[in-house]
Scaffold this motif. Structure first.
Motif, PDB file in Angstrom:
ATOM      1  N   LEU A  22       0.795  -1.231   0.000  1.00  0.00           N
ATOM      2  CA  LEU A  22       0.000   0.000   0.000  1.00  0.00           C
ATOM      3  C   LEU A  22       0.829   1.284   0.000  1.00  0.00           C
ATOM      4  O   LEU A  22       0.373   2.292  -0.555  1.00  0.00           O
ATOM      5  CB  LEU A  22      -0.941  -0.004   1.213  1.00  0.00           C
ATOM      6  CG  LEU A  22      -2.072  -1.041   1.145  1.00  0.00           C
ATOM      7  CD1 LEU A  22      -2.839  -1.065   2.465  1.00  0.00           C
ATOM      8  CD2 LEU A  22      -3.013  -0.738  -0.007  1.00  0.00           C
ATOM      9  N   PRO A  23       2.034   1.331   0.595  1.00  0.00           N
ATOM     10  CA  PRO A  23       2.816   2.577   0.494  1.00  0.00           C
ATOM     11  C   PRO A  23       3.116   3.009  -0.928  1.00  0.00           C
ATOM     12  O   PRO A  23       3.304   4.202  -1.184  1.00  0.00           O
ATOM     13  CB  PRO A  23       4.101   2.240   1.263  1.00  0.00           C
ATOM     14  CG  PRO A  23       3.669   1.243   2.279  1.00  0.00           C
ATOM     15  CD  PRO A  23       2.648   0.404   1.566  1.00  0.00           C
ATOM     16  N   TYR A  24       3.161   2.067  -1.881  1.00  0.00           N
ATOM     17  CA  TYR A  24       3.371   2.451  -3.282  1.00  0.00           C
ATOM     18  C   TYR A  24       2.167   3.206  -3.845  1.00  0.00           C
ATOM     19  O   TYR A  24       2.281   3.862  -4.888  1.00  0.00           O
ATOM     20  CB  TYR A  24       3.658   1.208  -4.127  1.00  0.00           C
ATOM     21  CG  TYR A  24       4.996   0.580  -3.816  1.00  0.00           C
ATOM     22  CD1 TYR A  24       6.174   1.115  -4.351  1.00  0.00           C
ATOM     23  CD2 TYR A  24       5.087  -0.535  -2.987  1.00  0.00           C
ATOM     24  CE1 TYR A  24       7.400   0.532  -4.072  1.00  0.00           C
ATOM     25  CE2 TYR A  24       6.312  -1.114  -2.707  1.00  0.00           C
ATOM     26  CZ  TYR A  24       7.467  -0.578  -3.251  1.00  0.00           C
ATOM     27  OH  TYR A  24       8.695  -1.149  -2.962  1.00  0.00           O
ATOM     28  N   PHE A  25       1.030   3.130  -3.188  1.00  0.00           N
ATOM     29  CA  PHE A  25      -0.184   3.844  -3.609  1.00  0.00           C
ATOM     30  C   PHE A  25      -0.471   5.039  -2.693  1.00  0.00           C
ATOM     31  O   PHE A  25      -1.582   5.588  -2.730  1.00  0.00           O
ATOM     32  CB  PHE A  25      -1.373   2.890  -3.614  1.00  0.00           C
ATOM     33  CG  PHE A  25      -1.225   1.746  -4.564  1.00  0.00           C
ATOM     34  CD1 PHE A  25      -1.561   1.876  -5.903  1.00  0.00           C
ATOM     35  CD2 PHE A  25      -0.717   0.534  -4.116  1.00  0.00           C
ATOM     36  CE1 PHE A  25      -1.414   0.805  -6.770  1.00  0.00           C
ATOM     37  CE2 PHE A  25      -0.571  -0.540  -4.977  1.00  0.00           C
ATOM     38  CZ  PHE A  25      -0.920  -0.411  -6.319  1.00  0.00           C
ATOM     39  N   GLY A  26       0.516   5.436  -1.907  1.00  0.00           N
ATOM     40  CA  GLY A  26       0.378   6.633  -1.076  1.00  0.00           C
ATOM     41  C   GLY A  26      -0.357   6.425   0.232  1.00  0.00           C
ATOM     42  O   GLY A  26      -0.905   7.378   0.776  1.00  0.00           O
ATOM     43  N   SER A  27      -0.336   5.197   0.770  1.00  0.00           N
ATOM     44  CA  SER A  27      -1.081   4.955   2.010  1.00  0.00           C
ATOM     45  C   SER A  27      -0.477   5.698   3.197  1.00  0.00           C
ATOM     46  O   SER A  27      -1.200   6.205   4.050  1.00  0.00           O
ATOM     47  CB  SER A  27      -1.126   3.459   2.304  1.00  0.00           C
ATOM     48  OG  SER A  27       0.193   2.950   2.500  1.00  0.00           O
ATOM     49  N   ASN A  28       0.849   5.776   3.255  1.00  0.00           N
ATOM     50  CA  ASN A  28       1.492   6.479   4.364  1.00  0.00           C
ATOM     51  C   ASN A  28       2.195   7.746   3.905  1.00  0.00           C
ATOM     52  O   ASN A  28       3.114   8.234   4.571  1.00  0.00           O
ATOM     53  CB  ASN A  28       2.500   5.557   5.073  1.00  0.00           C
ATOM     54  CG  ASN A  28       3.605   5.103   4.138  1.00  0.00           C
ATOM     55  OD1 ASN A  28       3.511   5.242   2.921  1.00  0.00           O
ATOM     56  ND2 ASN A  28       4.662   4.534   4.710  1.00  0.00           N
ATOM     57  N   SER A  29       1.735   8.310   2.777  1.00  0.00           N
ATOM     58  CA  SER A  29       2.312   9.542   2.259  1.00  0.00           C
ATOM     59  C   SER A  29       1.740  10.732   3.029  1.00  0.00           C
ATOM     60  O   SER A  29       0.518  10.939   3.070  1.00  0.00           O
ATOM     61  CB  SER A  29       2.024   9.691   0.760  1.00  0.00           C
ATOM     62  OG  SER A  29       2.451  10.947   0.289  1.00  0.00           O
ATOM     63  N   SER A  30       2.602  11.510   3.624  1.00  0.00           N
ATOM     64  CA  SER A  30       2.142  12.670   4.389  1.00  0.00           C
ATOM     65  C   SER A  30       1.511  13.715   3.484  1.00  0.00           C
ATOM     66  O   SER A  30       0.514  14.355   3.840  1.00  0.00           O
ATOM     67  CB  SER A  30       3.324  13.284   5.151  1.00  0.00           C
ATOM     68  OG  SER A  30       3.933  12.325   5.989  1.00  0.00           O
ATOM     69  N   ILE A  31       2.068  13.899   2.276  1.00  0.00           N
ATOM     70  CA  ILE A  31       1.559  14.930   1.364  1.00  0.00           C
ATOM     71  C   ILE A  31       0.172  14.557   0.864  1.00  0.00           C
ATOM     72  O   ILE A  31      -0.754  15.378   0.859  1.00  0.00           O
ATOM     73  CB  ILE A  31       2.540  15.127   0.193  1.00  0.00           C
ATOM     74  CG1 ILE A  31       3.898  15.603   0.717  1.00  0.00           C
ATOM     75  CG2 ILE A  31       1.970  16.104  -0.823  1.00  0.00           C
ATOM     76  CD1 ILE A  31       4.951  15.736  -0.349  1.00  0.00           C
ATOM     77  N   VAL A  32       0.016  13.293   0.430  1.00  0.00           N
ATOM     78  CA  VAL A  32      -1.276  12.867  -0.120  1.00  0.00           C
ATOM     79  C   VAL A  32      -2.374  12.963   0.934  1.00  0.00           C
ATOM     80  O   VAL A  32      -3.468  13.498   0.684  1.00  0.00           O
ATOM     81  CB  VAL A  32      -1.163  11.431  -0.672  1.00  0.00           C
ATOM     82  CG1 VAL A  32      -2.536  10.914  -1.080  1.00  0.00           C
ATOM     83  CG2 VAL A  32      -0.210  11.398  -1.855  1.00  0.00           C
ATOM     84  N   ASN A  33      -2.104  12.468   2.118  1.00  0.00           N
ATOM     85  CA  ASN A  33      -3.132  12.485   3.162  1.00  0.00           C
ATOM     86  C   ASN A  33      -3.388  13.888   3.687  1.00  0.00           C
ATOM     87  O   ASN A  33      -4.516  14.222   4.065  1.00  0.00           O
ATOM     88  CB  ASN A  33      -2.714  11.562   4.305  1.00  0.00           C
ATOM     89  CG  ASN A  33      -2.799  10.093   3.930  1.00  0.00           C
ATOM     90  OD1 ASN A  33      -3.864   9.506   3.853  1.00  0.00           O
ATOM     91  ND2 ASN A  33      -1.645   9.483   3.691  1.00  0.00           N
ATOM     92  N   ALA A  34      -2.357  14.755   3.709  1.00  0.00           N
ATOM     93  CA  ALA A  34      -2.566  16.134   4.152  1.00  0.00           C
ATOM     94  C   ALA A  34      -3.459  16.887   3.166  1.00  0.00           C
ATOM     95  O   ALA A  34      -4.362  17.633   3.563  1.00  0.00           O
ATOM     96  CB  ALA A  34      -1.223  16.847   4.310  1.00  0.00           C
TER      97      ALA A  34
END
Length: 239
Positions: A22-34
């Motif tokens: 899932l991290p490859y799909f931005g699951s723990n991306s701070s920018i995407v979730n912000a």
């Protein structure tokens, strides 16, 4: 939920797979979730799936730790959760992996007979708590992902341009009462000064009324003749 060593290891490994995909799909991306939270959508479905996997791993370690007499076992996947989902900490490599490996080894190795006996006594209550917690974690993850999808669909519908030929209902105009008519005094034209003195209109001689002129002629007729230097003397012949 009372897994033995083999079931614990296999189930834990299955739950580990999404945390690496899932991290490859931005699951723990701070920018995407912000950005997602800033526009009002909340956390992404990838984040909820990642958090659900880590939560289930903590519950599995909790149940396994109660079986083998290691109540501290769920602390290791809990620390891995912090390092994977916390901004800045998720940039540190290998720490979550080392914590997962330690959980698997501690959960796979058996314990002494005394610990097993104590775990067997406490296991029924622990199983019920772990099962209820797993249901709560699953419902929270499903609710968060569903809310994100519903909000995103609603927002996309509002921003979608209207198809050509679609008659859009015009808003009803607000009726405004016309202002009351007020009579204003006429504005007199003003002359523009060009630097020279304004011209005076020619003076006209006022005409006196005819009655005053007739009275003057009458007075002049009735006026006695003016006295002259010669005096006329009349002689009476009868004397």
């Amino acid at each position: 939920m009372q897994p033995n060593a083999i079931v614990f290891v296999v189930t834990y490994l299955i739950l580990m797979v999404p945390t690496y995909v899932l991290p490859y799909f931005g699951s723990n991306s701070s920018i995407v979730n912000a950005i997602s939270a800033a526009v009002g959508l909340g956390m992404t479905p990838q984040w909820w799936a990642h958090a659900w996997s880590l939560g289930m791993m903590c519950l599995l370690a909790w149940a396994r730790g109660g079986t083998v007499g290691r109540a501290w076992l769920p602390v290791l996947p809990a620390l891995a959760t912090v390092f994977e989902l916390t901004p800045v900490l998720n940039l540190i490599p290998l720490i979550p992996t080392l914590l997962h490996i330690g959980t698997l080894l501690a959960g796979f190795i058996g314990s002494s007979a005394d610990d097993r006996e104590a775990a067997t006594t406490l296991q029924p209550a622990l199983n019920r708590k772990a099962t209820r917690s797993a249901i709560v974690v699953t419902l929270c993850a499903m609710g968060g992902a569903g809310l994100f999808l519903f909000t995103a669909k609603t927002t996309a519908t509002k921003l979608r341009p209207a198809a050509p030929g679609t008659n859009l209902a015009a808003p009803t105009p607000t009726r405004v009462n016309p202002p009351l008519a007020t009579s204003a005094p006429p504005v007199e034209p003003t002359s523009v000064s060009t630097g020279s003195a304004p011209e005076k209109p020619p003076a006209t001689k006022a005409q006196r009324p005819a009655t005053n002129r007739a009275d003057k002629v009458k007075k002049e007729t009735n006026k006695p003749p003016a006295a002259t230097g010669t005096t006329t003397r009349y002689i009476n012949l009868n004397d």
